[in-house]
Design a protein around this motif. Structure first.
Motif, PDB file in Angstrom:
ATOM      1  N   UNK A  47      -4.030   3.048   0.860  1.00 18.53           N
ATOM      2  CA  UNK A  47      -5.303   2.883   0.151  1.00 18.53           C
ATOM      3  C   UNK A  47      -5.206   1.766  -0.881  1.00 18.53           C
ATOM      4  N   UNK A  48      -4.090   1.717  -1.615  1.00 22.14           N
ATOM      5  CA  UNK A  48      -3.874   0.649  -2.588  1.00 22.14           C
ATOM      6  C   UNK A  48      -3.803  -0.705  -1.878  1.00 22.14           C
ATOM      7  N   UNK A  49      -3.122  -0.744  -0.740  1.00 19.90           N
ATOM      8  CA  UNK A  49      -2.981  -1.984   0.017  1.00 19.90           C
ATOM      9  C   UNK A  49      -4.344  -2.457   0.512  1.00 19.90           C
ATOM     10  N   UNK A  50      -5.183  -1.535   0.970  1.00 20.61           N
ATOM     11  CA  UNK A  50      -6.524  -1.913   1.449  1.00 20.61           C
ATOM     12  C   UNK A  50      -7.333  -2.562   0.343  1.00 20.61           C
ATOM     13  N   UNK A  51      -7.279  -1.988  -0.852  1.00 21.42           N
ATOM     14  CA  UNK A  51      -8.011  -2.556  -1.983  1.00 21.42           C
ATOM     15  C   UNK A  51      -7.444  -3.920  -2.354  1.00 21.42           C
ATOM     16  N   UNK A  52      -6.127  -4.041  -2.404  1.00 17.80           N
ATOM     17  CA  UNK A  52      -5.481  -5.300  -2.756  1.00 17.80           C
ATOM     18  C   UNK A  52      -5.831  -6.388  -1.744  1.00 17.80           C
ATOM     19  N   UNK A  53      -5.795  -6.064  -0.463  1.00 14.64           N
ATOM     20  CA  UNK A  53      -6.124  -7.039   0.577  1.00 14.64           C
ATOM     21  C   UNK A  53      -7.589  -7.443   0.511  1.00 14.64           C
ATOM     22  N   UNK A  54      -8.463  -6.493   0.235  1.00 13.77           N
ATOM     23  CA  UNK A  54      -9.892  -6.777   0.111  1.00 13.77           C
ATOM     24  C   UNK A  54     -10.152  -7.790  -0.994  1.00 13.77           C
ATOM     25  N   UNK A  55      -9.445  -7.634  -2.114  1.00 11.04           N
ATOM     26  CA  UNK A  55      -9.660  -8.512  -3.261  1.00 11.04           C
ATOM     27  C   UNK A  55      -8.911  -9.834  -3.134  1.00 11.04           C
ATOM     28  N   UNK A  56      -8.068  -9.975  -2.125  1.00 12.49           N
ATOM     29  CA  UNK A  56      -7.378 -11.235  -1.903  1.00 12.49           C
ATOM     30  C   UNK A  56      -8.341 -12.347  -1.507  1.00 12.49           C
ATOM     31  N   UNK A  57      -9.481 -11.964  -0.938  1.00 12.06           N
ATOM     32  CA  UNK A  57     -10.473 -12.954  -0.506  1.00 12.06           C
ATOM     33  C   UNK A  57     -11.372 -13.411  -1.646  1.00 12.06           C
ATOM     34  N   UNK A  58     -11.367 -12.705  -2.758  1.00 10.10           N
ATOM     35  CA  UNK A  58     -12.218 -13.076  -3.891  1.00 10.10           C
ATOM     36  C   UNK A  58     -12.530 -11.873  -4.761  1.00 10.10           C
ATOM     37  N   UNK A  59     -13.238 -12.123  -5.827  1.00 14.43           N
ATOM     38  CA  UNK A  59     -13.558 -11.084  -6.798  1.00 14.43           C
ATOM     39  C   UNK A  59     -14.712 -10.211  -6.307  1.00 14.43           C
ATOM     40  N   UNK A  60     -14.623  -8.926  -6.639  1.00  6.97           N
ATOM     41  CA  UNK A  60     -15.682  -7.959  -6.365  1.00  6.97           C
ATOM     42  C   UNK A  60     -15.797  -7.015  -7.552  1.00  6.97           C
ATOM     43  N   UNK A  61     -16.966  -6.436  -7.717  1.00  5.71           N
ATOM     44  CA  UNK A  61     -17.091  -5.382  -8.724  1.00  5.71           C
ATOM     45  C   UNK A  61     -16.482  -4.110  -8.143  1.00  5.71           C
ATOM     46  N   UNK A  62     -16.206  -3.173  -9.017  1.00  5.45           N
ATOM     47  CA  UNK A  62     -15.626  -1.906  -8.586  1.00  5.45           C
ATOM     48  C   UNK A  62     -16.528  -1.218  -7.571  1.00  5.45           C
ATOM     49  N   UNK A  63     -17.825  -1.226  -7.807  1.00  4.96           N
ATOM     50  CA  UNK A  63     -18.753  -0.541  -6.916  1.00  4.96           C
ATOM     51  C   UNK A  63     -18.830  -1.248  -5.554  1.00  4.96           C
ATOM     52  N   UNK A  64     -18.735  -2.579  -5.530  1.00  8.53           N
ATOM     53  CA  UNK A  64     -18.726  -3.315  -4.260  1.00  8.53           C
ATOM     54  C   UNK A  64     -17.454  -3.001  -3.470  1.00  8.53           C
ATOM     55  N   UNK A  65     -16.332  -2.964  -4.160  1.00 11.57           N
ATOM     56  CA  UNK A  65     -15.063  -2.645  -3.495  1.00 11.57           C
ATOM     57  C   UNK A  65     -15.115  -1.239  -2.908  1.00 11.57           C
ATOM     58  N   UNK A  66     -15.695  -0.303  -3.640  1.00  8.26           N
ATOM     59  CA  UNK A  66     -15.821   1.070  -3.142  1.00  8.26           C
ATOM     60  C   UNK A  66     -16.659   1.112  -1.870  1.00  8.26           C
ATOM     61  N   UNK A  67     -17.730   0.335  -1.835  1.00  6.11           N
ATOM     62  CA  UNK A  67     -18.585   0.298  -0.644  1.00  6.11           C
ATOM     63  C   UNK A  67     -17.822  -0.264   0.553  1.00  6.11           C
TER      64      UNK A  67
END
Length: 117
Positions: A47-67
């Motif tokens: 789960x941590x890796x998924x979030x880290x990889x998602x944010x590797x492409x650019x910045x997101x708000x917490x709510x966008x990352x959750x979606x």
């Protein structure tokens, strides 16, 4: 089956390790998250890796990352707080709301523009 997205196999409480509170102060829903180092992080849980990889492409708000992760915002906040504490993510407070519009000023501006016709 209708067009519903598939259900998560791992319940949100397992993604947070069953914790009720994050290790640091809670992050706001509009906190902007950015990966400090976008290189792969093999030492993280899934789960941590998924979030880290998602944010590797650019910045997101917490709510966008959750979606994107299809996790509750609260669970994503736990994951983000863990990664911020580990130095993997940067968290920037949300930009404050703009001041309220002065309606009297807008009315005077409209009157002035109408007189220019």
């Amino acid at each position: 089956m209708t067009g519903l997205p598939p259900r998560r196999m791992v319940p949100a409480y397992l993604a947070t390790g069953g914790r009720a509170r994050p290790g640091r102060a809670s992050l706001d829903r509009l906190t902007v998250l950015t990966a400090v180092d976008p290189s792969p992080a093999d030492d993280l849980g899934p789960e941590h890796r998924s979030l880290h990889e998602l944010l590797g492409a650019g910045a997101l708000t917490l709510v966008e990352a959750a979606a994107h992760l299809r996790l509750p915002v609260s669970a994503t906040g736990f994951l983000a707080a863990d990664l911020v504490d580990a130095g993997r993510l940067q968290a920037r407070t949300p930009i404050p709301r703009a001041q309220q519009i002065d309606h009297a000023l807008v009315e005077r501006l409209l009157v002035g523009l109408r007189t220019l016709r």
